[in-house]
Design a protein around this motif. Structure first.
Motif, PDB file in Angstrom:
ATOM      1  N   LEU A   1       0.828  -1.199   0.000  1.00  0.00           N
ATOM      2  CA  LEU A   1       0.000   0.000   0.000  1.00  0.00           C
ATOM      3  C   LEU A   1       0.868   1.257   0.000  1.00  0.00           C
ATOM      4  O   LEU A   1       0.588   2.211  -0.737  1.00  0.00           O
ATOM      5  CB  LEU A   1      -0.916  -0.005   1.222  1.00  0.00           C
ATOM      6  N   ALA A   2       1.938   1.225   0.815  1.00  0.00           N
ATOM      7  CA  ALA A   2       2.846   2.371   0.828  1.00  0.00           C
ATOM      8  C   ALA A   2       3.506   2.550  -0.535  1.00  0.00           C
ATOM      9  O   ALA A   2       3.689   3.683  -1.016  1.00  0.00           O
ATOM     10  CB  ALA A   2       3.905   2.183   1.916  1.00  0.00           C
ATOM     11  N   GLY A   3       3.860   1.428  -1.192  1.00  0.00           N
ATOM     12  CA  GLY A   3       4.483   1.524  -2.510  1.00  0.00           C
ATOM     13  C   GLY A   3       3.544   2.089  -3.557  1.00  0.00           C
ATOM     14  O   GLY A   3       3.933   2.936  -4.374  1.00  0.00           O
ATOM     15  N   VAL A   4       2.272   1.629  -3.532  1.00  0.00           N
ATOM     16  CA  VAL A   4       1.287   2.155  -4.490  1.00  0.00           C
ATOM     17  C   VAL A   4       1.077   3.642  -4.274  1.00  0.00           C
ATOM     18  O   VAL A   4       1.012   4.440  -5.224  1.00  0.00           O
ATOM     19  CB  VAL A   4      -0.041   1.382  -4.364  1.00  0.00           C
ATOM     20  N   ALA A   5       0.964   4.048  -3.000  1.00  0.00           N
ATOM     21  CA  ALA A   5       0.774   5.463  -2.702  1.00  0.00           C
ATOM     22  C   ALA A   5       1.972   6.282  -3.162  1.00  0.00           C
ATOM     23  O   ALA A   5       1.823   7.382  -3.721  1.00  0.00           O
ATOM     24  CB  ALA A   5       0.536   5.653  -1.203  1.00  0.00           C
ATOM     25  N   ALA A   6       3.182   5.760  -2.935  1.00  0.00           N
ATOM     26  CA  ALA A   6       4.393   6.487  -3.315  1.00  0.00           C
ATOM     27  C   ALA A   6       4.479   6.648  -4.829  1.00  0.00           C
ATOM     28  O   ALA A   6       4.800   7.733  -5.346  1.00  0.00           O
ATOM     29  CB  ALA A   6       5.620   5.762  -2.781  1.00  0.00           C
ATOM     30  N   VAL A   7       4.197   5.571  -5.559  1.00  0.00           N
ATOM     31  CA  VAL A   7       4.243   5.647  -7.027  1.00  0.00           C
ATOM     32  C   VAL A   7       3.182   6.627  -7.533  1.00  0.00           C
ATOM     33  O   VAL A   7       3.429   7.416  -8.468  1.00  0.00           O
ATOM     34  CB  VAL A   7       4.035   4.242  -7.631  1.00  0.00           C
TER      35      VAL A   7
END
Length: 864
Positions: free
Chosen positions: A150-156
Motif C-alpha cells: 500500500l505504501a508503494g502504491v501510494a508512493a508511485v
C-alpha cells in the motif's frame, strides 16, 4: 540517580502500567476528532441529498462495483498463497481460498485485521498442520505485505500523478514527489535484505523477527497489492457521479492515502477516518452529498456484501455433511473452524445496523402503513428496544467469537426479537432479511458453540470497547447530521407522534449511549475473577483432595501453598498458578476431570486478560494442545519428560549393567533404603532438615519454588519420603509424590549430605522404583529435561534452534546435558512438554517470568 531520572522512570512505569487505557483514550479522541471533522466538512449537506444520490446510482454501476470487489478479493487471496509458500507449506487450493476470503471479509469489516483475520487463519491453518509459529509468520507476512504494498502504491501515485493530486490535497506537487520518493527509496532497498538472508525486526525491544523474502517474491507481492488497491479503489470510483471532475490515477493516490490513514488510526475498519480523508480531498471537486452517498454504497458493496457471502459460505459448508471427497472434507473442516469469528463479525455488523437504523428516519410510506395497524406505543417501544438489542448484539459478538453456548442462545434470541421489532417499528424488510439470515446461520452452526461459560464473566478488552465506541460515536454523528435542521428544545424528549422522527431517534441515542457507557465502565472496573471463590486455604484443601483422585502425581506440588488455585465451577478440577510481572503462569495442564479442562483454560485466560496480563501454561502435554489452541494460545516446546514403565522395569540384561553396579556399590557402601509413610515422618524431621541445610550450603543455593518444592515441614509431612541411611544415620532423602490411583509415582525434593557415598541418588532411585513396582504403581515420573529433544533441522522454528544451541553449549549456566544423561540411564520413554502463551506474545518473556517464579526472583535465578 537524580530526581529527574526518578521522575522519568516513574513516568515510564505509569505509562507501561496504563498503556492499554492510554491507547483506548487516544483512539476515542481520534474518533471524536473524526466526528467533528465530518460534521464540519458536511455542514452544507442534507440527509435528503444523500438519499437522492443513492437513488441516482443505477444497477450497471452497482454491478460494476460488485465485479471490482470480487477482483479485489481474488487478489487478496494471493497474499495467503505467498505467505504459505514463504513458510514452506502448500495446503489445498480450495482451503486457502476459503480461508483467505473469510479472513479478509472479517478483517475489512471488523477492523484489527491481524487479530480478527489472524484468528480465522489460526483456526483454519492449525488444522492443516501448520505450527503456531508458522501461522504467526503467515499473519505477519500478509500484514506486512499489504502495508508495504500500500505504501508503494501510494508512493508511485504521488510520483506519477503529483500534478493531479496537488489541487486535491492543497500541497505543492514538488513536495508530493519528495514525499513519494522518501517512501519509495527504503521500500526498494528493504527486500535486498532478503538477498543477504537478513532479518528485519519489528516491535518494542525487537521481539518480532521476520526473514525478508527475496526481491522477486517482494515484486510479486507488490503486483498483488497494486491489483488489490486498484480494484478496491475502482469500487468507490465507479460509485462516484459520472460528472466527477477527477481522473482515476489521481483518485488512486488519494484512495491509497485514505486507506493507509484508516489502518494507522486503529479505528475498526478505519470508519470515519477513511471517509474524512475522501470527503476532504474530493469535496471541492464533487458535491459532498454525492461523495457521502458513494461512500455509504462503497461500505455496503465492499464490506457488508463480502461478509454476508462469507457467512453464507460457511453456513452452506456446515449444512453439507454429506461431502465425502478429500477436498470436500477439507473445506468442511475449514468452514467449521471459521464459523465463530465470521458469525461474531456478522453479529457486530447487524448490531451496528440496528443502532444506525434507530437514528435515521423511517420512510414516510412505511410510517403511514404502520399507523393504520399498530398503536403508537408499540412503535415507540419497538424503536427504542431495537436500538438496545443492536448494542446487545455487539457485546455478545465477542462471546460468539469465543464459541460460548450462552452467546449462541443470546444471539438467537436477540436476532429473533430484533426481527420482530424491525417489522414493528418501520416495516424494515431489508433489515429483517439480514436478521433472518443471521438466525438461520446460527441454527446451522449450533455444534460449533460448545463452551459452557458464563457470558457475563467475559470482560470486554480495549479493542472491543473501541469497536463499541466507534459505533456509538458514529451513530451520534449521524443523528446530528440527519436532524441538523431540527431546532433542539427540551420538549423534543416528550413528543410522541408517528411523525416525530427526531424525538424518537434522540431517545434511542440516549438509551444506547447510557447502556454502552455502563457496559464499558463495568468491563474496565469490575473486580478481577481471582477475587472470587473460597479463601486460599479452603481452595488448597479442595485442590489436594482432587489430586488424590487423579493420575498426575506432580499435582501434589499444590500442597506447597506457594501458588494460587483456580477451581472449576463444579469443583472437580483446578489450575495452580502464580503471577510474575505481567504473566499469569499456570503450572502443568489443569488437574482433575478432563471435561472441565476446556472451560477452566478459557476462564484462566480471561482472568489474565482482565488483569491486563498474558496467560501462560508451563509444562503442558501434547494431548491438550488442541484445547490451548482453541483458547488462542501458541505452543512452544520446553523439553521432554522422562517416564519409566514400572511393569517393564528390571535390572537384568547388558543395557542395565551400570544400574546393577550402582545397586551393588550402594549395598557395599552400607546404604539402606527405607520408605517412610507420612505418619512416620515427624520423628525424622530434624534429621531431614539437617541433610537439607547441608545440601543447600554445599551447593551455595537457596530453596526454589513454583515447579519445584522446598523444604517446608507441612509440605514434607503431606507425602511419603524415601530415605537412605548410612550405618543408621540419614544421609539422603527425597519426598515422594503419589496419588490414590497408583498410576504414577514421582519425586520432587532430593537432598543428600556431603558425606553421602558417591552414587547415592542412583541407589535411592532404583530402590524407590522397585518399591513402587511392588506396590502396584504403573509408571515413575523422572521429571522434565529442559530444552531436550529440540529439532536440529535448518527449517525448524527459530525457538527450537535457539533451544538446541543453549542445550548444546549452555553447560556453563545450567547442566542441561547432564540432567538428561542422568535420567536417560534409567531407560525411560520421553514425551514432549510445551509452553503455551496467549496473544501471540514472544515466548521469551513468558519463559523469563516462569524462570523467576521457579528461582524465587532474580537473585535466586542468578545464584548457582
Amino acid at each position: 540517580m537524580g530526581a529527574g531520572e526518578d521522575v522519568a522512570e516513574a513516568g515510564e512505569s505509569w505509562f507501561s502500567r496504563n498503556r492499554r487505557l492510554i491507547n483506548l483514550a487516544a483512539m476515542l479522541l481520534v474518533l471524536a476528532a473524526v466526528g467533528i471533522a465530518i460534521s464540519r466538512l458536511t455542514s452544507e449537506v442534507r440527509y435528503e441529498d444523500i438519499l437522492a444520490a443513492w437513488s441516482d446510482t443505477g444497477w450497471p454501476t452497482l454491478i460494476g462495483a460488485v465485479l471490482l470487489t470480487g477482483l479485489s478479493f481474488a487478489a487478496l487471496t494471493f497474499y495467503d498463497f505467498g505467505a504459505l509458500t514463504y513458510v514452506g507449506h502448500r495446503p489445498p487450493l480450495p482451503t486457502v481460498a476459503v480461508t483467505a476470503f473469510c479472513a479478509y471479509a472479517v478483517g475489512n469489516t471488523a477492523g484489527f485485521g491481524p487479530l480478527s483475520g489472524g484468528a480465522i487463519r489460526y483456526r483454519a491453518y492449525s488444522r492443516l498442520g501448520l505450527t503456531p509459529e508458522e501461522i504467526a509468520k503467515v499473519i505477519a507476512f500478509v500484514t506486512l505485505a499489504f502495508g508495504l504494498g500500500l505504501a508503494g502504491v501510494a508512493a508511485v501515485s504521488l510520483l506519477v500523478m503529483a500534478e493531479g493530486i496537488a489541487p486535491l490535497v492543497h500541497v505543492d506537487a514538488l513536495a508530493l514527489r519528495l514525499i513519494g520518493l522518501a517512501i519509495l527509496v527504503p521500500l526498494v532497498a528493504l527486500p535486498f535484505a532478503g538477498r543477504l538472508g537478513g532479518e528485519t525486526r519489528f516491535g518494542r525491544l525487537s521481539r518480532i523477527a521476520l526473514r525478508m523474502p527475496r526481491p522477486a517474491a517482494v515484486g510479486r507481492q507488490f503486483l498483488v497489492t497494486a491489483l488489490d488497491v486498484m480494484a478496491s479503489a475502482g469500487v468507490l470510483y465507479v460509485l462516484l457521479p459520472p460528472d466527477a471532475n477527477i481522473d482515476y490515477p489521481s483518485f488512486l493516490g488519494v484512495y491509497s492515502v485514505a486507506v493507509a490513514l484508516g489502518v494507522l488510526s486503529h479505528v475498526p475498519a478505519g470508519l470515519g477516518v477513511f471517509e474524512t480523508v475522501i470527503v476532504a480531498a474530493l469535496g471541492r471537486q464533487i458535491d459532498v452529498d454525492q461523495v457521502l452517498g458513494a461512500l455509504v454504497l462503497y461500505r455496503i458493496v465492499y464490506h457488508i456484501l463480502p461478509l454476508a457471502l462469507a457467512s453464507l459460505l460457511v453456513s452452506v459448508i456446515e449444512l453439507q455433511r454429506a461431502a465425502t471427497s478429500p477436498v470436500g472434507r477439507a473445506i468442511r473442516v475449514t468452514g467449521g473452524r471459521l464459523v465463530p469469528p465470521i458469525l461474531a463479525t456478522l453479529s457486530l455488523t447487524l448490531g451496528a445496523m440496528l443502532i444506525f437504523s434507530a437514528v435515521t428516519p423511517t420512510p414516510a410510506e412505511n410510517l403511514a402503513y404502520l399507523a393504520a395497524f399498530v398503536p403508537l406505543p408499540f412503535v415507540e417501544g419497538a424503536h427504542f428496544i431495537a436500538s438496545l438489542l443492536g448494542l446487545f448484539l455487539i457485546v455478545i459478538s465477542r462471546g460468539l467469537a469465543q464459541r460460548l453456548d450462552g452467546a449462541w442462545w443470546a444471539a438467537v434470541g436477540a436476532s429473533l426479537a430484533a426481527l420482530a421489532l424491525s417489522l414493528l417499528k418501520a416495516v424494515a424488510l431489508v433489515e429483517a432479511g439480514f436478521l433472518v439470515f443471521f438466525a438461520l446461520a446460527l441454527l446451522a452452526s449450533r455444534g460449533e458453540f460448545t463452551r459452557s461459560a458464563s457470558l457475563l464473566r467475559q470482560a470486554l478488552t480495549p479493542a472491543w470497547i473501541l469497536a463499541l465506541a466507534t459505533v456509538v460515536i458514529g451513530a451520534i454523528v449521524v443523528l446530528f447530521f440527519v436532524y441538523r435542521d431540527v431546532d433542539y428544545s427540551n420538549e423534543l424528549w416528550w413528543q410522541f407522534t408517528f411523525e416525530s422522527e427526531a424525538p424518537r431517534s434522540l431517545r434511542a441515542a440516549l438509551g444506547f449511549t447510557i447502556l454502552a457507557s455502563c457496559i464499558a465502565i463495568w468491563s474496565l472496573l469490575r473486580p478481577a475473577l481471582t477475587r472470587a471463590g473460597p479463601p486460599i486455604s479452603e481452595a488448597l484443601a479442595m485442590a489436594a483432595a482432587i489430586v488424590g483422585e487423579q493420575d498426575a502425581a506432580d499435582g501434589n506440588l499444590v500442597r506447597m501453598g506457594d501458588k494460587n488455585v483456580l477451581l472449576s465451577a463444579d469443583g472437580k478440577a483446578f489450575i495452580m498458578y502464580a503471577r510474575q510481572n505481567r504473566s499469569f503462569v499456570a503450572l502443568f495442564d489443569p488437574i482433575g476431570d478432563r471435561e472441565a479442562w476446556p472451560e477452566l483454560i478459557w476462564q484462566f485466560v480471561e482472568m489474565a486478560r482482565t488483569e491486563g496480563c498474558r496467560a501462560v501454561f508451563y509444562q503442558v502435554s501434547p494431548e491438550a494442545l488442541a484445547l490451548y489452541a482453541d483458547a488462542g494460545l501458541q505452543a512452544y516446546k520446553l523439553g521432554e519428560i522422562a517416564s519409566v514403565d514400572l511393569a517393564e522395569f528390571h535390572l537384568t540384561g547388558g543395557k542395565r549393567a551400570a544400574l546393577r553396579q550402582s545397586m551393588t556399590r550402594g549395598s557395599r557402601d552400607g546404604l539402606t533404603f527405607e520408605f517412610v509413610e507420612p505418619a512416620g515422618l515427624p520423628p525424622l524431621m530434624d534429621d531431614l532438615a539437617s541433610v537439607s541445610d547441608a545440601w543447600l550450603e554445599q551447593h551455595n543455593t537457596r530453596e526454589k519454588g513454583f515447579s519445584l518444592g522446598g523444604f517446608d515441614p507441612d509440605y514434607i509431612l503431606s507425602q511419603p519420603a524415601a530415605v537412605l541411611r548410612l550405618h543408621g544415620r540419614i544421609v539422603a532423602f527425597a519426598n515422594v509424590l503419589l496419588t490414590d490411583t497408583r498410576q504414577e509415582g514421582s519425586i520432587d525434593l532430593m537432598r543428600f549430605s556431603p558425606d553421602a557415598p558417591k552414587g547415592s541418588m542412583d541407589f535411592l532411585f532404583l530402590k524407590l522404583m522397585e518399591h513402587l513396582k511392588a506396590e502396584g504403581f504403573r509408571t515413575f515420573n523422572l521429571g522434565m529435561a529442559p530444552l531436550s529433544g529440540m529439532s536440529e533441522r535448518q527449517i525448524a522454528p527459530i525457538w527450537n534452534r535457539v533451544g538446541r544451541t543453549v542445550f548444546e553449549h549452555g553447560e556453563r549456566f545450567y547442566n542441561f546435558r547432564g540432567l538428561r544423561a542422568f535420567k536417560a540411564k534409567f531407560h525411560p520413554t520421553w514425551a514432549p512438554r510445551y509452553l503455551a502463551v496467549s496473544g501471540g506474545i514472544n515466548p521469551v518473556f513468558a519463559l523469563m517470568d516462569a524462570t523467576l517464579l521457579i528461582g524465587g526472583g532474580l537473585k535466586g535465578v542468578l545464584a548457582k
